[in-house]
Design an enzyme around this catalytic site. Structure first.
Site, PDB file in Angstrom:
ATOM      1  N   THR A  49     -16.068  -3.325  -8.703  1.00  0.00           N
ATOM      2  CA  THR A  49     -17.252  -2.655  -8.154  1.00  0.00           C
ATOM      3  C   THR A  49     -18.467  -2.879  -9.039  1.00  0.00           C
ATOM      4  O   THR A  49     -18.334  -3.120 -10.255  1.00  0.00           O
ATOM      5  CB  THR A  49     -16.986  -1.145  -8.035  1.00  0.00           C
ATOM      6  OG1 THR A  49     -18.193  -0.460  -7.683  1.00  0.00           O
ATOM      7  CG2 THR A  49     -16.496  -0.555  -9.346  1.00  0.00           C
ATOM      8  N   GLU A  78     -20.325  -0.541  -9.865  1.00  0.00           N
ATOM      9  CA  GLU A  78     -20.528   0.699 -10.619  1.00  0.00           C
ATOM     10  C   GLU A  78     -20.108   0.579 -12.080  1.00  0.00           C
ATOM     11  O   GLU A  78     -20.508   1.403 -12.913  1.00  0.00           O
ATOM     12  CB  GLU A  78     -19.808   1.863  -9.939  1.00  0.00           C
ATOM     13  CG  GLU A  78     -20.368   2.164  -8.563  1.00  0.00           C
ATOM     14  CD  GLU A  78     -19.907   3.498  -8.004  1.00  0.00           C
ATOM     15  OE1 GLU A  78     -19.787   4.464  -8.784  1.00  0.00           O
ATOM     16  OE2 GLU A  78     -19.674   3.581  -6.787  1.00  0.00           O
ATOM     17  N   ALA A  98      -6.106  -2.377  -4.462  1.00  0.00           N
ATOM     18  CA  ALA A  98      -5.641  -0.988  -4.502  1.00  0.00           C
ATOM     19  C   ALA A  98      -6.364  -0.216  -5.598  1.00  0.00           C
ATOM     20  O   ALA A  98      -6.369  -0.624  -6.757  1.00  0.00           O
ATOM     21  CB  ALA A  98      -4.135  -0.946  -4.742  1.00  0.00           C
ATOM     22  N   ARG A 127     -28.909   1.998  -3.281  1.00  0.00           N
ATOM     23  CA  ARG A 127     -27.695   1.186  -3.247  1.00  0.00           C
ATOM     24  C   ARG A 127     -27.964  -0.056  -2.398  1.00  0.00           C
ATOM     25  O   ARG A 127     -28.809  -0.059  -1.512  1.00  0.00           O
ATOM     26  CB  ARG A 127     -26.516   1.971  -2.650  1.00  0.00           C
ATOM     27  CG  ARG A 127     -26.183   3.275  -3.387  1.00  0.00           C
ATOM     28  CD  ARG A 127     -25.631   3.005  -4.770  1.00  0.00           C
ATOM     29  NE  ARG A 127     -25.236   4.227  -5.464  1.00  0.00           N
ATOM     30  CZ  ARG A 127     -25.980   4.869  -6.348  1.00  0.00           C
ATOM     31  NH1 ARG A 127     -27.220   4.435  -6.606  1.00  0.00           N
ATOM     32  NH2 ARG A 127     -25.526   5.946  -6.966  1.00  0.00           N
ATOM     33  N   TYR A 148     -14.503   7.507 -12.131  1.00  0.00           N
ATOM     34  CA  TYR A 148     -14.114   6.392 -11.264  1.00  0.00           C
ATOM     35  C   TYR A 148     -14.530   5.055 -11.860  1.00  0.00           C
ATOM     36  O   TYR A 148     -13.709   4.137 -12.028  1.00  0.00           O
ATOM     37  CB  TYR A 148     -14.735   6.543  -9.869  1.00  0.00           C
ATOM     38  CG  TYR A 148     -14.790   5.246  -9.099  1.00  0.00           C
ATOM     39  CD1 TYR A 148     -13.625   4.552  -8.793  1.00  0.00           C
ATOM     40  CD2 TYR A 148     -16.020   4.703  -8.714  1.00  0.00           C
ATOM     41  CE1 TYR A 148     -13.684   3.336  -8.104  1.00  0.00           C
ATOM     42  CE2 TYR A 148     -16.072   3.494  -8.025  1.00  0.00           C
ATOM     43  CZ  TYR A 148     -14.908   2.821  -7.722  1.00  0.00           C
ATOM     44  OH  TYR A 148     -14.961   1.622  -7.063  1.00  0.00           O
ATOM     45  N   LEU A 195      -0.108   4.171   0.966  1.00  0.00           N
ATOM     46  CA  LEU A 195      -0.602   5.048   2.040  1.00  0.00           C
ATOM     47  C   LEU A 195      -0.998   6.416   1.511  1.00  0.00           C
ATOM     48  O   LEU A 195      -0.409   7.446   1.837  1.00  0.00           O
ATOM     49  CB  LEU A 195       0.446   5.174   3.165  1.00  0.00           C
ATOM     50  CG  LEU A 195       0.693   3.910   3.988  1.00  0.00           C
ATOM     51  CD1 LEU A 195       1.737   4.183   5.069  1.00  0.00           C
ATOM     52  CD2 LEU A 195      -0.602   3.394   4.614  1.00  0.00           C
ATOM     53  N   ALA A 239     -15.392   4.297 -14.837  1.00  0.00           N
ATOM     54  CA  ALA A 239     -14.758   4.039 -16.130  1.00  0.00           C
ATOM     55  C   ALA A 239     -13.346   3.478 -15.952  1.00  0.00           C
ATOM     56  O   ALA A 239     -12.929   2.577 -16.688  1.00  0.00           O
ATOM     57  CB  ALA A 239     -14.720   5.318 -16.958  1.00  0.00           C
ATOM     58  N   ASP A 278       0.859  -1.184   0.000  1.00  0.00           N
ATOM     59  CA  ASP A 278       0.000   0.000   0.000  1.00  0.00           C
ATOM     60  C   ASP A 278       0.889   1.226   0.000  1.00  0.00           C
ATOM     61  O   ASP A 278       1.884   1.279   0.728  1.00  0.00           O
ATOM     62  CB  ASP A 278      -0.911   0.011   1.235  1.00  0.00           C
ATOM     63  CG  ASP A 278      -2.085   0.967   1.083  1.00  0.00           C
ATOM     64  OD1 ASP A 278      -3.232   0.501   1.080  1.00  0.00           O
ATOM     65  OD2 ASP A 278      -1.840   2.180   0.969  1.00  0.00           O
TER      66      ASP A 278
END
Length: 342
Positions: A133, A135, A81, A223, A159, A34, A161, A32
């Site tokens: 996701t 979405e 990530a 949602r 996001y 961070l 896309a 990560d």
């Protein structure tokens, strides 16, 4: 197993790491960089574990990824990530292109090179779980349909896309190079350590401070809400039992309008934190619901998402353990006990 997990200091990633260290014998290599949304506080209970190694590395850094693969020799990758906040993607899409598209490409290439050099037995057992996701499927509008694993992609925001692009890259690396990729798509998560730009923690923290509870437009956006610990259990099951090349939707079948989610938060705060209730015109306490403030809707805001998680339930035997009500109570109680964690 020894697992390389990207984004393991983020909200979902840290929950996954905590689960693996607490409830399995897996070893975790946690990668990560961070960003603002990553938190070592969320990893406090596992940082001292000999089965957890933290690597502060950007997944766009190919040389560091190559070092990590060579040094730690993971048996699987769980790729979480990502930049994930729609509002931020609207105002600054560059970071989303960089992390979600370029980062996924770089990780896939590093994993492919590592995987291709493995002995045949280890090559056959290796897995790459790409976590995505709902979405990417776009907007269901006012229909009663649900997204399935075969639904065509129709992302609406920068996001979604970039997540769709990362999904396509992962599928292409499986089809073209044979990299053993699996994919998951999840609904809205909530729970401890979630960064307060997201709906539920923002409403909790604003309410206890007596600040307005900003709700986009009419608040009728729908949602499906999944408690984060249920999600991470699903991810481990998908990695262990899922089929290479398969996609699995992870959802709780808990559809809620945003206005109803915020009202549920307010009712819990009325019960659990009555001292922060606002006062009415005569100085008497009223519900936290009086802090709800409707604001201008964001551009391209999808009206409704709904995932059909039947495949995951039928084929791999996963079921959520938390109802929306039980998970929300745990979440509100957690944030009330740790008002300065964020």
């Amino acid at each position: 197993m020894k697992l390389l997990i990207t984004g393991g200091a983020g909200f979902i990633g840290s929950a996954l790491v905590r689960h693996l260290i607490s409830h399995t014998g897996d070893e975790v290599v946690n990668v990560d960089k961070l960003t603002y949304a990553g938190s070592k506080q969320a990893l406090a209970q596992v940082l001292a574990s000999p089965r957890h190694v933290f690597e502060q590395v950007d997944i766009c850094n190919r040389s560091e990824l190559d070092r990590i693969f060579a040094q730690h020799q993971p048996q699987a990758v769980m790729h979480l990530a990502a930049e994930s906040h729609v509002d931020r993607s609207i105002h600054g899409p560059d970071a989303f292109i960089h992390s979600n598209v370029v980062g996924t490409y770089t990780l896939l290439e590093a994993a492919r090179q590592y995987w291709q050099a493995l002995p045949a037995a280890r090559q056959g057992a290796f897995r790459f779980l790409h976590v995505s996701t709902d979405e990417v499927y776009g907007d269901l509008g006012d229909s009663s349909a649900s997204f399935t694993e075969e639904t065509a992609y129709a992302p609406s925001s920068p996001y979604s896309a970039t997540k769709a692009a990362s999904d396509h890259l992962a599928h292409a690396w499986r089809r073209t190079y044979g990299l053993p990729v699996l994919t998951s798509h999840c609904t809205n998560n909530y729970g401890p350590y979630q960064f307060p730009e997201k709906l539920i923690p923002r409403m909790i923290l604003n309410a206890v401070q007596g600040q307005p509870l900003p709700l986009y437009g009419h608040g009728r956006h729908v949602r499906d809400w999944l408690y984060v610990d249920d999600h991470v259990r699903a991810l481990r099951i998908i990695l262990e039992r899922g089929g290479v090349g398969q996609t699995y939707n992870v959802g709780a079948h808990n559809p809620r309008q945003n206005i109803d989610v915020v009202r549920a938060v307010c009712r819990l705060l009325d019960e659990l934190h009555p001292q922060s209730r606002p006062t009415g015109p005569y100085g008497t306490p009223v519900s936290h619901e009086h802090l709800i403030t409707h604001v201008e809707d964001r551009p391209g805001h999808d009206l409704r998402y709904a995932l059909d998680a039947g495949k995951l339930q039928r084929e791999l035997g996963w079921q959520p353990q938390e109802s929306f009500e039980s998970g929300l109570r745990k979440t509100v109680e957690w944030f009330l006990q740790r008002p300065r964690m964020q």
